[in-house]
Design a protein around this motif. Structure first.
Motif, PDB file in Angstrom:
ATOM      1  N   ASP A   7      -0.665  -8.456   0.303  1.00  0.00           N
ATOM      2  CA  ASP A   7       0.438  -8.103  -0.573  1.00  0.00           C
ATOM      3  C   ASP A   7      -0.049  -7.567  -1.913  1.00  0.00           C
ATOM      4  O   ASP A   7       0.727  -7.012  -2.680  1.00  0.00           O
ATOM      5  CB  ASP A   7       1.336  -9.323  -0.803  1.00  0.00           C
ATOM      6  N   ASP A  76      11.568   3.773  -0.856  1.00  0.00           N
ATOM      7  CA  ASP A  76      12.626   2.783  -1.081  1.00  0.00           C
ATOM      8  C   ASP A  76      13.942   3.458  -1.461  1.00  0.00           C
ATOM      9  O   ASP A  76      15.017   3.109  -0.933  1.00  0.00           O
ATOM     10  CB  ASP A  76      12.192   1.791  -2.156  1.00  0.00           C
ATOM     11  N   GLY A 112       8.617   0.896   5.603  1.00  0.00           N
ATOM     12  CA  GLY A 112       7.608  -0.077   6.011  1.00  0.00           C
ATOM     13  C   GLY A 112       6.199   0.466   5.935  1.00  0.00           C
ATOM     14  O   GLY A 112       5.249  -0.262   5.606  1.00  0.00           O
ATOM     15  N   ARG A 118       4.846  -4.252  -1.505  1.00  0.00           N
ATOM     16  CA  ARG A 118       5.033  -4.790  -0.170  1.00  0.00           C
ATOM     17  C   ARG A 118       6.215  -5.750  -0.068  1.00  0.00           C
ATOM     18  O   ARG A 118       7.019  -5.678   0.865  1.00  0.00           O
ATOM     19  CB  ARG A 118       3.748  -5.500   0.275  1.00  0.00           C
ATOM     20  N   ASN A 119       6.344  -6.666  -0.993  1.00  0.00           N
ATOM     21  CA  ASN A 119       7.438  -7.643  -0.914  1.00  0.00           C
ATOM     22  C   ASN A 119       8.792  -6.944  -1.046  1.00  0.00           C
ATOM     23  O   ASN A 119       9.731  -7.243  -0.294  1.00  0.00           O
ATOM     24  CB  ASN A 119       7.276  -8.701  -2.009  1.00  0.00           C
ATOM     25  N   SER A 121       9.464  -3.865  -0.324  1.00  0.00           N
ATOM     26  CA  SER A 121       9.680  -3.096   0.900  1.00  0.00           C
ATOM     27  C   SER A 121      10.173  -3.983   2.036  1.00  0.00           C
ATOM     28  O   SER A 121      11.094  -3.625   2.777  1.00  0.00           O
ATOM     29  CB  SER A 121       8.376  -2.407   1.301  1.00  0.00           C
ATOM     30  N   ARG A 122       9.554  -5.157   2.158  1.00  0.00           N
ATOM     31  CA  ARG A 122       9.935  -6.060   3.246  1.00  0.00           C
ATOM     32  C   ARG A 122      11.389  -6.536   3.104  1.00  0.00           C
ATOM     33  O   ARG A 122      12.178  -6.477   4.064  1.00  0.00           O
ATOM     34  CB  ARG A 122       8.980  -7.254   3.248  1.00  0.00           C
ATOM     35  N   ARG A 125      13.945  -3.603   3.645  1.00  0.00           N
ATOM     36  CA  ARG A 125      14.155  -3.260   5.064  1.00  0.00           C
ATOM     37  C   ARG A 125      15.041  -4.280   5.755  1.00  0.00           C
ATOM     38  O   ARG A 125      15.973  -3.928   6.498  1.00  0.00           O
ATOM     39  CB  ARG A 125      12.812  -3.177   5.780  1.00  0.00           C
ATOM     40  N   LEU A 126      14.735  -5.551   5.514  1.00  0.00           N
ATOM     41  CA  LEU A 126      15.566  -6.596   6.131  1.00  0.00           C
ATOM     42  C   LEU A 126      17.006  -6.504   5.639  1.00  0.00           C
ATOM     43  O   LEU A 126      17.961  -6.704   6.424  1.00  0.00           O
ATOM     44  CB  LEU A 126      14.977  -7.971   5.818  1.00  0.00           C
ATOM     45  N   HIS A 172      10.827  -1.477  12.355  1.00  0.00           N
ATOM     46  CA  HIS A 172      10.257  -2.457  11.442  1.00  0.00           C
ATOM     47  C   HIS A 172       8.793  -2.748  11.790  1.00  0.00           C
ATOM     48  O   HIS A 172       7.912  -2.723  10.926  1.00  0.00           O
ATOM     49  CB  HIS A 172      11.094  -3.737  11.491  1.00  0.00           C
ATOM     50  N   ASP A 176       5.156  -1.687   9.794  1.00  0.00           N
ATOM     51  CA  ASP A 176       4.113  -2.651   9.426  1.00  0.00           C
ATOM     52  C   ASP A 176       2.769  -2.263  10.023  1.00  0.00           C
ATOM     53  O   ASP A 176       1.714  -2.388   9.370  1.00  0.00           O
ATOM     54  CB  ASP A 176       4.511  -4.054   9.907  1.00  0.00           C
ATOM     55  N   TRP A 179       1.274   0.638   8.078  1.00  0.00           N
ATOM     56  CA  TRP A 179       0.804   0.171   6.764  1.00  0.00           C
ATOM     57  C   TRP A 179      -0.496  -0.616   6.904  1.00  0.00           C
ATOM     58  O   TRP A 179      -1.426  -0.439   6.110  1.00  0.00           O
ATOM     59  CB  TRP A 179       1.881  -0.690   6.116  1.00  0.00           C
TER      60      TRP A 179
END
Length: 415
Positions: A7, A76, A112, A118-119, A121-122, A125-126, A172, A176, A179
Motif C-alpha cells: 500500500d 478515480d 484497480g 491504493r486504499n 482505489s480499493r 471500486r467497492l 476487480h 489487482d 497493479w
C-alpha cells in the motif's frame, strides 16, 4: 523495495505514449457507442416507453464513453464520472447499453490497475460495485411493470445478478493482478538498479585495488634499485678524484642496478598486461624469492654498508607466495636503511624455526624512515597479513632500527 508494504507504493503516472493511446481509444469507443445507439434504435432494442429523445441519448452515451480519454491519468475521477453517467443514461432510457456497460467494466478495471492511492482505489471500486448492485435492484423496482410477467422479471433479475457478479468480480481481480504485476516490475527494476550500482562499486574498488597494487609493486621493484643507484652514484662522485678505481666500481654497480631495474620493470609491465595478472599469489617478478636475498645484501654491500647475512636452521621448501613475500619485505627494509637511516652496518638474519619463518633486518643508523603512512610499510603489512604472520618494526634497544617479520608455514607443503 520488496520488503515495503504494497500500500506504500504509488504507481507512476502513464507515459506520453500511453496517454495518447487513451485519447484515441476513448474517441474510438465513443464513436462506436454512438453508431451502436443508432443501430439499437433502428432495430428496436431496449424499446421502453420512457426512453429519452435521440439528442439526450447521444449526450448520455458521450458522457459515459469520452472520459476514457484520460482513464489512466485520472482513473478515480473517470470511474466516478462513468458510473454516474451510466446510471443516468439507464434511468433516462438510453437504448445504448452494450458498449457503455463494457466501458463501466473498463473504468473499474482501470481504477484497480492504475489507481495511484491504493486504499482510495480499493474503497472506491467497492463503492461503485455496491452502488451498481443497488441501482440494479432499484431499476427492477422502478421499471418492473415494463419487464413482462413475474416469471420473466424473476428470470431476468437472476440473469442480471449472475452476469454482473461475474463481470464485476473479474474486473476487480484483473485490476489487482495488473497493479501487482506493475509493482513486481518496479521491484525488479529497483533490484536491477541496485545490482548495477553494486557492480559499479565493485569495479571501482577493483580498479582502486589494482592501482594500489601497481603502486606497491613499482615501489618494491624500482625504488630499491634506484635508491642503491643513487647512493652508489654519490659515492662515485666523491671518489672521482681521490680513488678512481673505487669510482669505477661504484659506476659499474650503478650500471648493473639500472639494467636490473629496467629488466624488472619490463617484467612487471608485461605481467600487468597479461590476462592472468592481478592475483596476489603471482608476483610480478616471478623469480623473486627467499633464495635471492643474497643479491639484496650484495647490493647493500656495494653501496658501502658493512653487511652481515646469516641463515639459521635448516632451510625448507616454502610456498612460492610466501617466498616472494619474504623477499619483498627484506628488500623494503634494506631500501629504507639505504635511503634514510644513514647506517654503516646492516644485519640480515633468516631463521627457520619450527613451523615458522622469521626475517630480522637490523641497522645501526639513526632510526627508521618508515612512517605508519608509508607505502613501503603498508606493503609489508599487507604481505604479512596475507600469510597470517606478524610484523614488528621500531627502534632497536641497542641503537638503530629493526624490522622483524614472522610467517607460519606447514612443513612439506609447497604451492
Amino acid at each position: 523495495m520488496a520488503s515495503e508494504n504494497l500500500d506504500d507504493w504509488v504507481r507512476p503516472r502513464p507515459t506520453a505514449a500511453q496517454r495518447r493511446a487513451d485519447v484515441w481509444t476513448g474517441l474510438a469507443v465513443a464513436a462506436v457507442a454512438v453508431v451502436n445507439l443508432f443501430l439499437a434504435r433502428r432495430s428496436g432494442f431496449y424499446e421502453l416507453p420512457h426512453r429519452a429523445a435521440l439528442a439526450e441519448q447521444i449526450c448520455w452515451v458521450l458522457a459515459t464513453t469520452l472520459p476514457l480519454v484520460v482513464r489512466r491519468s485520472h482513473p478515480d475521477v473517470v470511474a466516478v464520472l462513468i458510473s454516474i453517467a451510466f446510471v443516468g443514461g439507464q434511468f433516462r432510457g438510453s437504448q445504448e447499453q452494450q458498449v457503455t456497460t463494457g466501458v463501466l467494466f473498463a473504468a473499474i478495471y482501470t481504477l484497480g490497475a492504475w489507481g495511484r492511492h491504493r486504499n482510495r482505489s480499493r474503497f472506491l471500486r467497492l463503492g461503485i460495485i455496491v452502488g451498481m448492485f443497488g441501482w440494479l435492484v432499484l431499476s427492477f423496482v422502478i421499471f418492473s411493470r415494463e419487464l413482462g410477467d413475474p416469471a420473466e422479471r424473476a428470470s431476468l433479475a437472476f440473469n442480471a445478478l449472475v452476469v454482473n457478479t461475474v463481470f464485476f468480480a473479474f474486473c476487480h481481480l484483473m485490476g489487482d493482478a495488473v497493479w501487482n504485476g506493475a509493482r513486481q516490475r518496479h521491484e525488479l527494476e529497483e533490484q536491477a538498479a541496485e545490482l548495477r550500482e553494486a557492480q559499479t562499486l565493485v569495479a571501482e574498488r577493483a580498479v582502486l585495488g589494482e592501482r594500489v597494487r601497481i603502486a606497491r609493486e613499482l615501489h618494491d621493484v624500482v625504488a630499491h634499485h634506484v635508491s642503491v643507484m643513487g647512493i652508489q652514484a654519490s659515492a662515485a662522485r666523491r671518489a672521482m678524484d681521490k680513488d678512481p678505481a673505487r669510482s669505477r666500481t661504484a659506476l659499474t654497480a650503478v650500471e648493473e642496478g639500472a639494467r636490473t631495474a629496467v629488466d624488472e620493470l619490463r617484467r612487471m609491465l608485461g605481467a600487468l598486461h597479461s590476462p592472468a595478472a592481478g592475483t596476489e599469489a603471482q608476483d610480478v617478478v616471478p623469480n623473486a624469492g627467499i633464495d635471492r636475498l643474497p643479491e639484496i645484501t650484495d647490493r647493500a654491500r656495494d653501496a658501502g654498508l658493512t653487511v652481515r647475512y646469516a641463515v639459521y636452521g635448516d632451510p625448507v621448501p616454502l610456498p612460492e607466495s610466501l617466498s616472494q613475500a619474504a623477499y619483498r619485505i627484506v628488500q623494503e627494509a634494506v631500501t629504507n636503511t639505504l635511503k634514510h637511516a644513514h647506517a654503516k652496518a646492516l644485519d640480515v638474519r633468516v631463521r627457520y624455526l619450527s613451523g615458522e619463518l622469521e626475517l630480522d633486518v637490523t641497522d645501526d643508523g639513526r632510526g627508521s624512515s618508515t612512517s605508519d603512512g608509508g607505502l613501503g610499510l603498508v606493503g609489508m603489512r599487507e604481505r604479512v597479513a596475507v600469510h597470517d604472520g606478524a610484523l614488528e618494526h621500531g627502534p632497536h634497544p641497542d641503537g638503530g632500527y629493526r624490522v622483524r617479520a614472522r610467517f607460519p608455514y606447514q612443513a612439506g607443503v609447497v604451492l
